[in-house]
Design a protein around this motif. Structure first.
Motif, PDB file in Angstrom:
ATOM      1  N   ASN B  10     -14.888   0.035 -45.724  1.00 22.05           N
ATOM      2  CA  ASN B  10     -14.417  -0.010 -47.114  1.00 22.05           C
ATOM      3  C   ASN B  10     -15.444   0.591 -48.058  1.00 22.05           C
ATOM      4  O   ASN B  10     -15.130   1.379 -48.943  1.00 22.05           O
ATOM      5  CB  ASN B  10     -14.153  -1.457 -47.554  1.00 22.05           C
ATOM      6  N   SER B  13     -15.815   4.414 -47.789  1.00 19.40           N
ATOM      7  CA  SER B  13     -14.759   5.244 -48.371  1.00 19.40           C
ATOM      8  C   SER B  13     -14.767   5.148 -49.887  1.00 19.40           C
ATOM      9  O   SER B  13     -14.519   6.138 -50.576  1.00 19.40           O
ATOM     10  CB  SER B  13     -13.389   4.902 -47.775  1.00 19.40           C
ATOM     11  N   LEU B  14     -15.098   3.978 -50.443  1.00 20.93           N
ATOM     12  CA  LEU B  14     -15.249   3.878 -51.897  1.00 20.93           C
ATOM     13  C   LEU B  14     -16.429   4.740 -52.346  1.00 20.93           C
ATOM     14  O   LEU B  14     -16.365   5.469 -53.340  1.00 20.93           O
ATOM     15  CB  LEU B  14     -15.473   2.416 -52.307  1.00 20.93           C
ATOM     16  N   ILE B 128       0.277   8.843 -45.514  1.00 15.31           N
ATOM     17  CA  ILE B 128      -0.825   8.004 -45.063  1.00 15.31           C
ATOM     18  C   ILE B 128      -0.606   7.583 -43.608  1.00 15.31           C
ATOM     19  O   ILE B 128       0.478   7.167 -43.222  1.00 15.31           O
ATOM     20  CB  ILE B 128      -0.926   6.737 -45.939  1.00 15.31           C
ATOM     21  N   SER B 137      -9.278  -1.311 -39.619  1.00 19.39           N
ATOM     22  CA  SER B 137      -8.267  -0.445 -40.205  1.00 19.39           C
ATOM     23  C   SER B 137      -8.931   0.745 -40.882  1.00 19.39           C
ATOM     24  O   SER B 137      -9.709   0.588 -41.816  1.00 19.39           O
ATOM     25  CB  SER B 137      -7.432  -1.247 -41.208  1.00 19.39           C
ATOM     26  N   LEU B 139      -7.983   4.582 -42.503  1.00 21.15           N
ATOM     27  CA  LEU B 139      -6.855   5.408 -42.892  1.00 21.15           C
ATOM     28  C   LEU B 139      -7.264   6.867 -42.866  1.00 21.15           C
ATOM     29  O   LEU B 139      -8.434   7.199 -43.069  1.00 21.15           O
ATOM     30  CB  LEU B 139      -6.398   5.033 -44.307  1.00 21.15           C
ATOM     31  N   LYS B 141      -6.701   8.934 -45.119  1.00 22.60           N
ATOM     32  CA  LYS B 141      -7.244   9.360 -46.412  1.00 22.60           C
ATOM     33  C   LYS B 141      -8.722   9.007 -46.551  1.00 22.60           C
ATOM     34  O   LYS B 141      -9.478   9.735 -47.182  1.00 22.60           O
ATOM     35  CB  LYS B 141      -6.421   8.774 -47.557  1.00 22.60           C
ATOM     36  N   ASP B 142      -9.138   7.893 -45.943  1.00 22.60           N
ATOM     37  CA  ASP B 142     -10.572   7.557 -45.936  1.00 22.60           C
ATOM     38  C   ASP B 142     -11.372   8.691 -45.310  1.00 22.60           C
ATOM     39  O   ASP B 142     -12.374   9.153 -45.856  1.00 22.60           O
ATOM     40  CB  ASP B 142     -10.833   6.288 -45.109  1.00 22.60           C
ATOM     41  N   TYR B 211      -5.743   8.970 -53.326  1.00 26.27           N
ATOM     42  CA  TYR B 211      -6.256   7.695 -52.860  1.00 26.27           C
ATOM     43  C   TYR B 211      -5.531   6.513 -53.466  1.00 26.27           C
ATOM     44  O   TYR B 211      -5.138   5.588 -52.792  1.00 26.27           O
ATOM     45  CB  TYR B 211      -7.744   7.618 -53.199  1.00 26.27           C
ATOM     46  N   TYR B 212      -5.374   6.549 -54.764  1.00 24.61           N
ATOM     47  CA  TYR B 212      -4.761   5.403 -55.433  1.00 24.61           C
ATOM     48  C   TYR B 212      -3.362   5.729 -55.923  1.00 24.61           C
ATOM     49  O   TYR B 212      -2.789   4.997 -56.705  1.00 24.61           O
ATOM     50  CB  TYR B 212      -5.656   4.938 -56.581  1.00 24.61           C
ATOM     51  N   ASN B 213      -2.838   6.813 -55.513  1.00 25.76           N
ATOM     52  CA  ASN B 213      -1.592   7.451 -55.923  1.00 25.76           C
ATOM     53  C   ASN B 213      -1.059   7.202 -57.342  1.00 25.76           C
ATOM     54  O   ASN B 213       0.125   7.172 -57.568  1.00 25.76           O
ATOM     55  CB  ASN B 213      -0.503   7.342 -54.856  1.00 25.76           C
ATOM     56  N   THR B 214      -1.965   7.056 -58.272  1.00 17.11           N
ATOM     57  CA  THR B 214      -1.546   7.093 -59.668  1.00 17.11           C
ATOM     58  C   THR B 214      -2.521   7.951 -60.462  1.00 17.11           C
ATOM     59  O   THR B 214      -3.670   8.129 -60.055  1.00 17.11           O
ATOM     60  CB  THR B 214      -1.534   5.702 -60.330  1.00 17.11           C
TER      61      THR B 214
ATOM     62  N   ARG C 221      -9.244  -0.067 -59.019  1.00 18.84           N
ATOM     63  CA  ARG C 221      -8.283   0.558 -58.133  1.00 18.84           C
ATOM     64  C   ARG C 221      -8.633   0.306 -56.663  1.00 18.84           C
ATOM     65  O   ARG C 221      -7.902   0.673 -55.774  1.00 18.84           O
ATOM     66  CB  ARG C 221      -8.198   2.074 -58.386  1.00 18.84           C
ATOM     67  N   ASP C 222      -9.767  -0.295 -56.434  1.00 19.63           N
ATOM     68  CA  ASP C 222     -10.155  -0.523 -55.048  1.00 19.63           C
ATOM     69  C   ASP C 222     -10.349  -2.011 -54.829  1.00 19.63           C
ATOM     70  O   ASP C 222     -11.214  -2.632 -55.438  1.00 19.63           O
ATOM     71  CB  ASP C 222     -11.451   0.227 -54.727  1.00 19.63           C
ATOM     72  N   ARG C 224     -10.244  -3.455 -51.564  1.00 17.93           N
ATOM     73  CA  ARG C 224     -10.313  -3.725 -50.129  1.00 17.93           C
ATOM     74  C   ARG C 224     -11.387  -4.726 -49.751  1.00 17.93           C
ATOM     75  O   ARG C 224     -11.232  -5.478 -48.807  1.00 17.93           O
ATOM     76  CB  ARG C 224     -10.487  -2.416 -49.372  1.00 17.93           C
ATOM     77  N   PRO C 249      -1.387  -0.970 -56.393  1.00 18.08           N
ATOM     78  CA  PRO C 249      -2.335  -0.507 -55.367  1.00 18.08           C
ATOM     79  C   PRO C 249      -2.937  -1.672 -54.580  1.00 18.08           C
ATOM     80  O   PRO C 249      -3.253  -1.517 -53.395  1.00 18.08           O
ATOM     81  CB  PRO C 249      -3.405   0.240 -56.163  1.00 18.08           C
ATOM     82  N   LYS C 252      -0.544  -2.580 -51.859  1.00 15.62           N
ATOM     83  CA  LYS C 252      -0.545  -1.493 -50.891  1.00 15.62           C
ATOM     84  C   LYS C 252      -1.770  -1.602 -49.978  1.00 15.62           C
ATOM     85  O   LYS C 252      -1.669  -1.523 -48.753  1.00 15.62           O
ATOM     86  CB  LYS C 252      -0.577  -0.167 -51.653  1.00 15.62           C
ATOM     87  N   GLU C 256      -2.116  -2.297 -45.949  1.00 14.92           N
ATOM     88  CA  GLU C 256      -2.844  -1.332 -45.114  1.00 14.92           C
ATOM     89  C   GLU C 256      -3.903  -2.019 -44.272  1.00 14.92           C
ATOM     90  O   GLU C 256      -4.218  -1.603 -43.163  1.00 14.92           O
ATOM     91  CB  GLU C 256      -3.507  -0.253 -45.984  1.00 14.92           C
ATOM     92  N   LEU C 257      -4.466  -3.072 -44.832  1.00 17.65           N
ATOM     93  CA  LEU C 257      -5.496  -3.802 -44.092  1.00 17.65           C
ATOM     94  C   LEU C 257      -4.875  -4.779 -43.096  1.00 17.65           C
ATOM     95  O   LEU C 257      -5.587  -5.482 -42.392  1.00 17.65           O
ATOM     96  CB  LEU C 257      -6.394  -4.581 -45.063  1.00 17.65           C
ATOM     97  N   VAL C 277       4.457   3.183 -56.395  1.00 19.82           N
ATOM     98  CA  VAL C 277       3.044   3.203 -56.021  1.00 19.82           C
ATOM     99  C   VAL C 277       2.819   2.494 -54.696  1.00 19.82           C
ATOM    100  O   VAL C 277       2.193   3.033 -53.785  1.00 19.82           O
ATOM    101  CB  VAL C 277       2.161   2.569 -57.114  1.00 19.82           C
TER     102      VAL C 277
END
Lengths: 316, 293, 392, 258
Positions: B10, B13-14, B128, B137, B139, B141-142, B211-214, C221-222, C224, C249, C252, C256-257, C277
């Motif tokens: 995590n 990727s961030l 994705i 997990s 992804l 995209k990561d 990544y955050y699709n917005t 936005r993150d 995780r 998000p 989502k 995903e996790l 979204v």
């Protein structure tokens, strides 16, 4: 123009002008002639003048770029609100505690960070400002993000006007003394200043503490005029707003800071009628002023009676 | 242990996203010593361009990214020409205020035109896929963001170290007047710097969109600030520093959220920044240069 | 060069002054002959942190005003909205309220957030002009928590925090048989925190335990890191009170996790963006409390959604619906009052019962809160499905 | 040698990234003496000044000034001990008036308190006029009184150099360190400067240490010289002795004097 150099005459004129201004507004308020909207704008002006003048001591005169002024304002606002709203103490106690608390915060932050220079200092102060905000958000006693609501409206016109005047007088008196010259010499050349026997660390911290203390005063006035405070109000964008006033006015000019604070407040109010594009216009004005007058409205000069005299007399 | 490994994933990727934004930030700072507060907003413009390219023109994601990068490169050069160049000989603080002005202008002009609501990045642009590696997990995209950040860093490093333009950039960054005497066009070099920096911002914006699709007009503020912190952490002006700073920030935030109190995440991130500044003001990779008296 | 700069300076100064003059002249400009129009203040967040909420609510409110005017207005007069941007700052909200009051508005719609409403409150109270808050949910918006007195001129059309939090907690405990829940709330708004507080209270009263409370802030936005932690706790329910910009998000990323537990939320989730979204699949097994559903088949709601889409080319979210209802309830009040007078309007608003808004049928209670039915909606493959309806 | 050395430096060392800028530097200066430090470019002269005034911290060695070791003290403390300096490239407070430049140097003896300044007590006004009078007195000596209200940045180069000396003097030093005071001056100006240096030394009972490139100035005004090359002292003595020293001629003077 006759001689206005005489310090007593000058002081006299200043006192008379200020007293007249104060009495006029006070009369208009008590007589109910001044619309509430203008009263609020005047209150904002006083608070912004306090903020801008206190930041100009740090940024303009000491030359230390601080981006955390809203943090000190927050400290002052919260301390004052806790004093009056939660502990039911008199307003003056709240104000003094706010100034002391914000000054102390300035000291705690200033001592380590003022060793940094330029942009690094800017970022460190920005970071501290944000830390103050996030911390307030997480303190349950002051309701976290919701903030404190229903603060009594103690900050009447005499307090607001008085607060701004006290700030200006103290900072101008400080600047126009040997201590002030020591502070300015740091802006001009820190190394040379140090080698002329000036304890630059001490004076940087001094300027920072005094500036922070008056930001605390502004915070206390804000809390007791606008009835609600919450951490989000004091984010880094607020610090930018104050910085904008100082730079617009001209770094190293108290009168510049005052004029710019009044101007920016008036501009903000004027732009209210253009809800859709007010921020676009504000941004454009900011950019244009900086391009055409990067040194700010006043540069590092002061607007004085003599300047008026010169304009009056048509001499340049 | 599995949870910890997941947190590392995590964090990385961030961190890659921060690194990506920080690259452009640090580059512009390195050359002209301007904290370009509008960098995050240029990133937003890039994301918006790619959004319109995807939805209105129906292009695929790579074309959209190329379009965003080109548009922002042009845009960055324009901003520099109009807003920053007249201030090149003024104080740094005047330039800083202008940068704040440009930032506000981009944000609110975008709101004025497109409204403040977020726009949803079409999910089909980048389908994705999740890889489960022994309970972990990861992804696609990561991986994509991570690889892009590393590749862009290498390309950037190559440009700066080995190409003529890069040498000109370094010369300008060291001493503008001397660079002029060496026959380097300072204006041109700075324009190129802004073009590359803004293109990088656009790339980061597109990644953020994926990544955050917005996409929204104020999306650049917080990541921009964080990325700037990352750049300072790594040593501002130093390309690998931005990379490392980004990862440090990403991991740090993740660890604070994962093992401490997520609400103090930003406070800890800023606290570490201050700590690093105090013990090594020039950042992790920076060299301390004493002042000449 | 020098002259060029001088001219530029002059132009700028003129520009600024002309704006300022226009700003001051705003009062005269709108001074229409008395009796012709009823002025309505719209004091909303159009810039700053919560600009998207304010803009949507404004769009809803303006749509309502447009429709009413098209149908002949109220009391034989047209409504005239005066729109102002409070920049998401409480002091600006106050200053704008003062300006609006100065222009003789009959009532003010907005601001959106509880904090900004609080800024505006003293001015409205002092001038005896009603404020209708579309979405300020904090309990102390309409009630002074020191004295326990209702704030005379402050009304709202949205749920207050206790209602929704309690509703979802009951649903989780009774319908979902959850015993171990995690709260992951929007910590930057009193809304998220308020809901979390009441959820926790009711959930534990029903015998459940809260394993952990995590928080996020606006514009995150993150998620995780915290989600990974939550996954490790293995809860059988996750409560996420917040707004859709962050929640979508968040859900989502949770899926995903590999988090499969049911996720519950609140009316801040209500937006078409949730589905676009987060995606259909991720939203399955998630539920939220709401006052209406934009997919509701109720003709009134359908009509609103159609009209909104036609005017703005976008789907209305909860803010838009609440903005719309704020105007509608004000109009109802004006009709009941029989004249465009602020004090009479306030008295009429206090007596409103069974007002059919698109966010539900509501009656205004003693504390100026709407009493309206709540629904729990479930996401099923991208569709909002009515799970239960709870009458207050 | 004099029994009372005002300053005595022994075994001073400083290196920058492996490069020995100053090594095994031994030096002494007696009260009221006027000593020159010369050497080719890059010999480490300015580094020595920076070490003495605390701008750099030495790696090794000690600097005794009136029986106190200055090593480790902050520059401003060293200044209050009685050492003032000028700079090779002028470092005036450019945006301030000439008078303010000089007044700043008087700050270490400020005769009123901070509160006095804020509340404008009578002590403040008295103190300010004292500071002003003193600053004007110094400017008078250097014939700069009529320039008191000009911004430092607007003055010609030679005057800026002189103001730097005035500013240093205003800190009331025991030891005045001048870093190439005649740099960029023409022969007439240099001549005038020499006389000025002699005069202030007598008038203020000063000890002076100077770095200078201009040989005529050094030879004419100094009583004793140290020659520095590659960070080490290669010769010491009266101007006459130095002029005759082979190593010095080789290292440095050869081209200039020969």
């Amino acid at each position: 123009m006759q001689k206005v150099n005489n310090k007593w005459l000058k002081l006299g004129i200043e006192v008379v002008v200020l007293a007249a201004l104060f009495t006029l507004v006070q009369y208009l308020i008590t007589a109910g002639l001044l619309k509430q909207y203008y009263q609020i704008s005047l209150a904002s002006m006083c608070i912004n003048v306090t903020l801008a003048v206190s930041l100009s001591l740090i940024n303009g005169f000491t030359g230390q770029l601080s981006l955390g002024h809203a943090g000190f304002m927050a400290v002052g606002a919260y301390i004052a609100a806790i004093m009056t709203n939660m502990l039911d103490l008199p307003f003056i106690t709240g104000i003094l505690a706010a100034m002391l608390g914000a000054g102390l915060a300035g000291f705690i932050i200033g001592v380590p960070t003022l060793r940094l220079k330029g942009d690094y200092l800017a970022i460190a102060t920005l970071a501290f400002g944000e830390i103050i905000r996030v911390t307030l958000q997480n303190i349950g006693y002051v309701n976290g993000p919701a903030g404190i609501m229903g603060i009594p409206k103690f900050a009447t016109w005499p307090w607001l006007f008085g607060g701004a005047i006290v700030t200006i007088v103290v900072i101008v008196n400080l600047i126009n003394s040997s201590y002030g010259r020591a502070i300015i010499s740091i802006r001009e050349d820190e190394t040379a200043s140090e080698l002329m026997g000036i304890n630059t660390t001490k004076y940087k911290v001094l300027a920072f503490v005094v500036g922070a203390g008056f930001a605390g005063l502004a915070g206390a006035l804000y809390a007791h005029y606008f009835y609600i405070i919450k951490p989000e109000t004091f984010n880094f964008l607020k610090s930018f707003d104050i910085l904008v006033m100082v730079v617009l006015g001209g770094l190293g000019s108290t009168t510049g800071a005052i004029i710019a604070a009044v101007f920016v407040t008036a501009l903000t109010a004027a732009l209210q009628s253009f809800p859709a594009i007010r921020m676009v216009l504000y941004a454009l004005i900011l950019i244009i002023v900086m391009i055409y007058r990067p040194q700010g409205l006043m540069g590092n000069k002061e607007l004085s009676l003599r300047t008026f005299g010169r304009i009056w007399g048509g001499r340049h | 242990m599995l949870e910890f490994t997941q947190q590392i994933v995590n964090g990385l990727s961030l961190g890659a996203i921060y690194a990506l934004i920080a690259l452009g930030y640090t580059m512009v700072y390195g050359i002209i010593k301007l904290i370009n507060f509008a960098h995050g907003d240029i990133m937003m413009v890039g994301a918006l361009v790619s959004y319109f390219s995807l939805t209105l023109l129906g292009t695929n994601i790579f074309v959209a990214m190329a379009a965003a990068m080109i548009a922002c490169a042009v845009f960055g050069v324009l901003i520099e020409k109009i807003a920053y160049r007249p201030l090149r000989n003024s104080t740094r603080i005047a330039a800083l205020i202008t940068a704040i002005g440009v930032s506000l202008f981009l944000e609110y002009f975008t709101i004025f035109i497109f409204g403040p609501a977020q726009k949803v990045f079409p999910a089909s642009a980048f389908p994705i896929k999740a890889y489960a590696l022994g309970g972990l997990s990861v992804l696609n995209k990561d991986v994509f963001v991570f690889v892009s950040a590393v590749v862009l860093m290498i390309i950037l490093q190559y440009i700066i170290k080995w190409t003529k333009t890069g040498k000109a950039m370094r010369a300008v960054s060291l001493d503008q007047e001397a660079a002029v005497l060496m026959g380097i066009s300072v204006d041109k070099t700075i324009s190129i710097t802004f073009a590359i920096g803004s293109a990088l911002a656009a790339a980061a914006g597109v990644m953020l969109g994926i990544y955050y699709n917005t996409v929204n007009p104020l999306m650049g503020i917080i990541p921009g600030l964080k990325a700037f912190v990352a750049a300072v952490l790594g040593g501002i002006g130093i390309i690998p520093g931005a990379m490392v700073g980004g990862f440090v920030m990403g991991l740090l935030e993740t660890m604070v959220s994962g093992y401490g109190n997520s609400l103090y995440r930003d406070a800890v991130a800023f606290g570490v920044l201050i700590f690093i500044l105090l013990i090594k003001p020039s950042g992790i990779f920076g060299e301390d240069t004493g002042e000449k008296v | 060069m020098r002259i060029g700069k001088r001219i530029a300076l002059l132009v700028m100064v003129l520009f600024v002054f002309s704006i300022a003059a226009a700003g001051c002249g705003g009062g005269t400009e709108t001074d229409d002959p008395a009796g012709d129009v009823i002025k309505v203040g719209v004091n909303v967040e159009l810039s700053g942190g919560t600009a998207s909420y304010g803009t949507n609510a404004r769009d809803g409110a303006l749509l309502a005003i447009e429709q009413i005017n098209k149908d002949g207005g109220v009391l034989g007069m047209q409504l005239k909205p005066i729109e102002r941007d409070n920049k998401s700052i409480a002091d600006e909200a106050m200053s704008i309220s003062a300006a609006l009051v100065g222009e003789n508005i009959v009532a003010q719609i907005g601001p959106l957030t509880s904090g900004d409403v609080a800024g505006s409150t003293p001015v409205m109270m002092e001038n005896k002009v009603p404020l209708i808050a579309p979405a300020a949910t904090a309990a102390n918006v309409t009630v002074d928590d020191k004295t326990g007195e209702t704030r005379d001129y402050i009304f709202r059309v949205c749920f207050i925090d206790p209602f929704q939090g309690t509703l979802m907690a009951k649903f989780a405990a009774e319908d979902m048989n959850a015993t171990k829940a995690v709260i992951y709330c929007d910590n930057s708004s009193d809304y998220g925190k308020g809901l979390a507080q009441y959820f926790e209270k009711t959930f534990t009263e029903n015998g459940g335990t809260i394993l952990a409370q995590e928080g996020f802030v606006k514009d995150d936005r993150d998620f995780r890191a915290a989600l990974t932690k939550i996954k490790g706790l293995n809860p059988d329910f996750i409560y996420v009170p917040g707004y859709y910009q962050e929640v979508a998000p968040l859900i989502k990323q949770a899926r995903e996790l590999g988090i499969t537990a049911p996720i519950g939320g609140c009316d801040g989730w209500d937006s078409p963006d949730m589905v676009s979204v987060a995606g259909n699949e991720a939203l399955n097994n998630s539920f939220f409390t709401n006052h209406y559903s934009s997919q509701d088949k109720d003709p009134q709601v359908v009509e609103f959604v159609e009209a909104f889409k036609a005017k703005y080319n976008k789907e209305p979210d909860a803010f838009a619906a609440l903005g719309y209802d704020s105007v509608q309830i004000m109009v109802q009040g004006l009709k009941d009052a029989g004249e465009a007078d602020s004090v009479k309007l306030k008295e009429a608003l206090e007596k409103i019962t069974d007002f059919a808004g698109i966010t539900g049928n509501m009656s205004i209670d003693e504390q100026h809160n709407p009493v309206k039915a709540g629904v729990i909606l479930e996401f099923k493959d991208g569709q909002q499905v009515m799970k239960t309806r709870i009458q207050p | 040698m004099d029994d009372i050395n005002l300053m005595e430096i022994s075994k001073l060392e400083k290196s920058f990234g492996g490069l020995n800028a100053v090594q095994d530097f031994n030096f002494h200066i007696a009260e009221n003496e006027l000593v020159g430090l010369i050497g080719p470019n890059g010999a480490g002269k300015t580094t020595v000044f920076n070490l003495i005034t605390g701008v750099y911290k030495p790696d090794n060695g000690c600097i005794m000034f009136r029986d106190e070791n200055l090593v480790g003290m902050a520059p401003h403390t060293i200044c209050t001990k009685g050492i003032a300096r000028t700079f090779q490239n002028i470092r005036l407070f450019n945006d301030l008036s000439v008078l303010d430049n000089v007044k700043i140097a008087a700050h270490k003896n400020v005769p009123y308190s901070l509160m006095g300044a804020v509340f404008r007590t009578p002590g403040y006004f008295r103190g300010e006029s004292e500071i002003e009078a003193e600053a004007l007195h110094y400017l008078e000596i250097f014939n700069l009184r009529n320039k008191k209200d000009e911004l430092a940045r607007n003055l010609p180069y030679g005057e800026q150099r002189r103001i730097e000396i005035v500013r240093a003097l205003a800190t009331r030093p025991l030891l005045l360190i001048l870093d190439e005071p005649a740099a960029g001056m023409n022969p007439q100006e240099t001549q005038a400067l020499m006389e000025l240096i002699r005069y202030i030394r007598k008038e203020f009972n000063l000890t002076i240490l100077l770095i200078e490139h201009d040989m005529s100035l050094v030879m004419g005004v100094c009583e004793r010289l140290y020659v520095l090359d590659y960070g080490q002292i290669i010769a010491e003595g009266t101007p006459a002795e130095i002029r005759a020293d082979k190593r010095v001629i080789e290292a440095y003077l050869g081209e200039d004097v020969g």
